[in-house]
Design a protein around this motif. Structure first.
Motif, PDB file in Angstrom:
ATOM      1  N   SER A 269       0.846  -1.193   0.000  1.00 44.31           N
ATOM      2  CA  SER A 269       0.000   0.000   0.000  1.00 44.31           C
ATOM      3  C   SER A 269       0.877   1.237   0.000  1.00 44.31           C
ATOM      4  N   THR A 270       0.312   2.315  -0.504  1.00 44.04           N
ATOM      5  CA  THR A 270       0.948   3.625  -0.362  1.00 44.04           C
ATOM      6  C   THR A 270       0.037   4.491   0.502  1.00 44.04           C
ATOM      7  N   TYR A 271       0.626   5.533   1.103  1.00 45.70           N
ATOM      8  CA  TYR A 271      -0.090   6.244   2.157  1.00 45.70           C
ATOM      9  C   TYR A 271      -0.423   7.673   1.760  1.00 45.70           C
ATOM     10  N   SER A 272      -1.472   8.177   2.392  1.00 45.85           N
ATOM     11  CA  SER A 272      -1.866   9.570   2.191  1.00 45.85           C
ATOM     12  C   SER A 272      -0.817  10.506   2.765  1.00 45.85           C
ATOM     13  N   GLY A 273      -0.929  11.764   2.398  1.00 46.24           N
ATOM     14  CA  GLY A 273      -0.062  12.779   2.977  1.00 46.24           C
ATOM     15  C   GLY A 273      -0.567  13.210   4.340  1.00 46.24           C
ATOM     16  N   LEU A 274       0.111  14.187   4.900  1.00 42.35           N
ATOM     17  CA  LEU A 274      -0.278  14.720   6.206  1.00 42.35           C
ATOM     18  C   LEU A 274      -1.580  15.499   6.093  1.00 42.35           C
ATOM     19  N   PRO A 275      -2.374  15.460   7.165  1.00 46.73           N
ATOM     20  CA  PRO A 275      -2.200  14.699   8.414  1.00 46.73           C
ATOM     21  C   PRO A 275      -2.841  13.324   8.359  1.00 46.73           C
ATOM     22  N   HIS A 276      -3.441  12.992   7.172  1.00 51.47           N
ATOM     23  CA  HIS A 276      -4.334  11.834   7.130  1.00 51.47           C
ATOM     24  C   HIS A 276      -3.620  10.501   7.253  1.00 51.47           C
ATOM     25  N   LYS A 277      -2.327  10.457   6.994  1.00 51.53           N
ATOM     26  CA  LYS A 277      -1.640   9.169   7.115  1.00 51.53           C
ATOM     27  C   LYS A 277      -1.601   8.679   8.558  1.00 51.53           C
ATOM     28  N   PHE A 278      -1.891   9.573   9.517  1.00 53.20           N
ATOM     29  CA  PHE A 278      -1.932   9.179  10.922  1.00 53.20           C
ATOM     30  C   PHE A 278      -3.359   9.030  11.447  1.00 53.20           C
ATOM     31  N   GLU A 279      -4.360   9.129  10.560  1.00 54.93           N
ATOM     32  CA  GLU A 279      -5.750   9.116  11.003  1.00 54.93           C
ATOM     33  C   GLU A 279      -6.513   7.993  10.315  1.00 54.93           C
ATOM     34  N   ALA A 280      -6.191   6.753  10.679  1.00 52.21           N
ATOM     35  CA  ALA A 280      -6.787   5.584  10.044  1.00 52.21           C
ATOM     36  C   ALA A 280      -8.237   5.396  10.486  1.00 52.21           C
ATOM     37  N   GLY A 281      -9.072   4.943   9.551  1.00 54.54           N
ATOM     38  CA  GLY A 281     -10.442   4.590   9.866  1.00 54.54           C
ATOM     39  C   GLY A 281     -11.366   5.789   9.945  1.00 54.54           C
ATOM     40  N   THR A 282     -12.649   5.491  10.145  1.00 55.37           N
ATOM     41  CA  THR A 282     -13.612   6.579  10.339  1.00 55.37           C
ATOM     42  C   THR A 282     -13.243   7.335  11.602  1.00 55.37           C
ATOM     43  N   PRO A 283     -13.020   8.631  11.513  1.00 58.71           N
ATOM     44  CA  PRO A 283     -12.529   9.383  12.673  1.00 58.71           C
ATOM     45  C   PRO A 283     -13.656   9.749  13.633  1.00 58.71           C
ATOM     46  N   ALA A 284     -13.271  10.373  14.729  1.00 56.05           N
ATOM     47  CA  ALA A 284     -14.238  10.894  15.697  1.00 56.05           C
ATOM     48  C   ALA A 284     -14.752  12.226  15.155  1.00 56.05           C
ATOM     49  N   ILE A 285     -15.684  12.159  14.224  1.00 51.30           N
ATOM     50  CA  ILE A 285     -16.110  13.347  13.472  1.00 51.30           C
ATOM     51  C   ILE A 285     -16.796  14.346  14.390  1.00 51.30           C
ATOM     52  N   ALA A 286     -17.816  13.891  15.089  1.00 50.79           N
ATOM     53  CA  ALA A 286     -18.553  14.799  15.968  1.00 50.79           C
ATOM     54  C   ALA A 286     -17.646  15.381  17.038  1.00 50.79           C
ATOM     55  N   GLU A 287     -16.772  14.545  17.582  1.00 48.35           N
ATOM     56  CA  GLU A 287     -15.870  15.000  18.638  1.00 48.35           C
ATOM     57  C   GLU A 287     -14.900  16.061  18.121  1.00 48.35           C
ATOM     58  N   ALA A 288     -14.401  15.878  16.896  1.00 49.39           N
ATOM     59  CA  ALA A 288     -13.521  16.890  16.310  1.00 49.39           C
ATOM     60  C   ALA A 288     -14.268  18.202  16.081  1.00 49.39           C
ATOM     61  N   ILE A 289     -15.493  18.100  15.607  1.00 51.80           N
ATOM     62  CA  ILE A 289     -16.312  19.300  15.434  1.00 51.80           C
ATOM     63  C   ILE A 289     -16.552  19.963  16.783  1.00 51.80           C
ATOM     64  N   GLY A 290     -16.797  19.149  17.814  1.00 50.16           N
ATOM     65  CA  GLY A 290     -16.952  19.685  19.164  1.00 50.16           C
ATOM     66  C   GLY A 290     -15.694  20.364  19.659  1.00 50.16           C
ATOM     67  N   LEU A 291     -14.537  19.791  19.324  1.00 50.39           N
ATOM     68  CA  LEU A 291     -13.268  20.424  19.692  1.00 50.39           C
ATOM     69  C   LEU A 291     -13.152  21.790  19.033  1.00 50.39           C
ATOM     70  N   GLY A 292     -13.533  21.872  17.769  1.00 43.65           N
ATOM     71  CA  GLY A 292     -13.495  23.162  17.088  1.00 43.65           C
ATOM     72  C   GLY A 292     -14.417  24.178  17.740  1.00 43.65           C
ATOM     73  N   ALA A 293     -15.608  23.730  18.149  1.00 44.90           N
ATOM     74  CA  ALA A 293     -16.548  24.636  18.819  1.00 44.90           C
ATOM     75  C   ALA A 293     -15.999  25.078  20.173  1.00 44.90           C
ATOM     76  N   ALA A 294     -15.322  24.170  20.887  1.00 40.22           N
ATOM     77  CA  ALA A 294     -14.710  24.530  22.170  1.00 40.22           C
ATOM     78  C   ALA A 294     -13.599  25.552  21.974  1.00 40.22           C
ATOM     79  N   VAL A 295     -12.806  25.383  20.926  1.00 46.62           N
ATOM     80  CA  VAL A 295     -11.759  26.358  20.613  1.00 46.62           C
ATOM     81  C   VAL A 295     -12.377  27.715  20.313  1.00 46.62           C
ATOM     82  N   ASP A 296     -13.464  27.702  19.561  1.00 51.58           N
ATOM     83  CA  ASP A 296     -14.176  28.966  19.296  1.00 51.58           C
ATOM     84  C   ASP A 296     -14.619  29.616  20.605  1.00 51.58           C
ATOM     85  N   TYR A 297     -15.159  28.820  21.491  1.00 55.45           N
ATOM     86  CA  TYR A 297     -15.672  29.335  22.764  1.00 55.45           C
ATOM     87  C   TYR A 297     -14.549  29.960  23.591  1.00 55.45           C
ATOM     88  N   LEU A 298     -13.451  29.238  23.730  1.00 56.63           N
ATOM     89  CA  LEU A 298     -12.319  29.747  24.516  1.00 56.63           C
ATOM     90  C   LEU A 298     -11.710  30.978  23.861  1.00 56.63           C
TER      91      LEU A 298
END
Length: 420
Positions: A269-298
């Motif tokens: 296999s060959t691998y994706s570029g950054l940052p996706h080569k370190f993010e295998a599988g379906t990610p924590a989508i909602a949690e990442a969106i929540g992290l972004g909202a928390a960053v906005d809040y702070l």
């Protein structure tokens, strides 16, 4: 949330945290366990609900509208994190489940590929287990040697001892930014500068600093920086790894599977570029969106405002806790203005177990932490089997500190009366 009024920060933000408006055992909740996890504002919870109610779809792979909107929100959160810690490139932000996974990623990707027999890793005796165990496991596999920076008499990072440990075999320095037990703020910029003189890489555990102060990874000049979302008003199950671009490009993937690939053949296999080569599988989508909202809040509050307000709380906490009899505090004392340490107090009471203390305080509605706080090596050095810890965040008030101190003194008096 309006921040233009001349009121303490807590009074301007508490309405955003519905969980704080409740009773425990018939008493108003006083939540002082923020170093373990923070509470969540409605703005972040609304972002989670919006994703699941309106945009729920997998990211990157679909061309339909829901997938496109989910991808925009997911990747937009990465941009927010990049800006929040002043990373130079968005590709330098890798989503992980938490800081523990981020450290393991570095350990098993970079560490296994680069460390060899006799190489030296420098940690401190105050590290969280998440910054001990991965390096111990890698050292066992590679033959690397771990050294530990000791404490000063005031319970802080011993910089002179650190300098004495550096040498030609030093390959990595991995150090906590703010101790979750001692509350000391380590001089990580100076630590990185010294380590780089010897060609060593530097990883900073920012779990206890990122929620409470402005972080600038370019100014710190660290090679990696990790943090967990749940301590900074975001959901559990999401954190991030920052790494310098060239360094991440040179590191092999940690997990294999979908999402992190470019092409898959029967035999390779060959691998994706950054940052996706370190993010295998379906990610924590909602949690990442929540992290972004928390960053906005702070960000909307202002990390400088959070830091300044917490210094005021720290000064008040230490003034009040000094009145408690038979109490031993760990870590450095704050400066006269409350600066110089984190907004937490770790302590023991003579002849009282921290778990008993925490249990009785809970019946008064006061939530604190008891135990070893995932710093068992440090507790052995402190000659303490267990400690109690009260930790603050920007939504805490002086009145809550008063309640804590009153309940603490009453609890101590109760145990003394039982003994008598």
């Amino acid at each position: 949330m309006t921040l233009t009024q001349d009121k303490p920060l807590a009074l301007l933000t508490r309405q955003d945290f519905p969980i704080l408006n409740q009773e425990v055992h018939g008493k108003p909740l006083v939540y002082l366990d923020n170093a373990a996890t923070s509470q969540k504002p409605t703005q972040m919870l609304d972002a989670l609900r919006h994703y699941y109610e309106c945009d729920n779809a997998n990211v990157h792979r679909g061309v339909h509208s829901l997938s496109a909107r989910a991808t925009d929100a997911y990747e937009g959160a990465r941009d927010k994190v990049q800006k929040f810690i002043n990373a130079a490139h968005r590709e330098e932000i890798v989503y992980t489940r938490n800081a523990s996974e981020a450290i393991n990623l570095v350990a098993y990707s970079w560490g296994w590929a680069n460390l060899k027999q006799g190489d030296e890793i420098i940690l401190t005796v105050m590290e969280h287990h998440s910054n001990f165990v991965p390096w111990q496991m890698i050292a066992q596999r590679t033959g690397a040697v771990i050294k530990h920076v000791r404490l000063t008499e005031t319970g802080e990072f011993d910089f002179e001892h650190f300098q004495s440990l550096l040498g030609d075999r030093t390959r990595l320095v991995s150090v906590v930014h703010v101790s979750n037990t001692l509350g000391c703020i380590n001089p990580v910029k100076a630590i990185a500068a010294e380590a780089h003189k010897w060609g060593a890489k530097v990883l900073i555990d920012g779990c206890q600093s990122t929620p409470h102060m402005q972080i600038d990874v370019q100014d710190l000049d660290c090679d990696w920086f990790v943090a967990s979302g749940h301590k900074m008003c975001a959901p559990t199950g999401i954190g991030f790894l920052y790494g310098k671009l060239d360094l991440l490009n040179d590191m092999p993937p940690f997990f294999g599977g979908g999402e992190m690939i470019k092409d898959v053949f029967l035999d390779h296999s060959t691998y994706s570029g950054l940052p996706h080569k370190f993010e295998a599988g379906t990610p924590a989508i909602a949690e990442a969106i929540g992290l972004g909202a928390a960053v906005d809040y702070l960000t909307n509050i202002g990390m400088d405002k959070i830091h300044d307000y917490e210094e005021q709380l720290t000064r008040y906490l230490y003034e009040k806790i000094a009145t408690v009899p038979d109490l031993t505090l760990y870590g450095p004392k704050p400066q006269a203005d409350g600066s110089g340490r984190a907004a937490l107090a770790t302590f023991t009471i003579a002849d009282l177990h921290a778990n008993d203390l925490s249990t009785l305080l809970d019946h008064e509605g006061v939530a604190i932490r008891s135990g070893h706080h995932c710093t068992q090596p440090l507790h052995r050095i402190l000659n303490a089997n267990s400690t109690a810890r009260a930790s603050l965040y920007f939504y805490n008030t002086r009145e809550e500190i008063d309640t804590f101190i009153t309940s603490l003194i009453e609890t101590i008096d109760f145990f003394k009366s039982v003994e008598d």
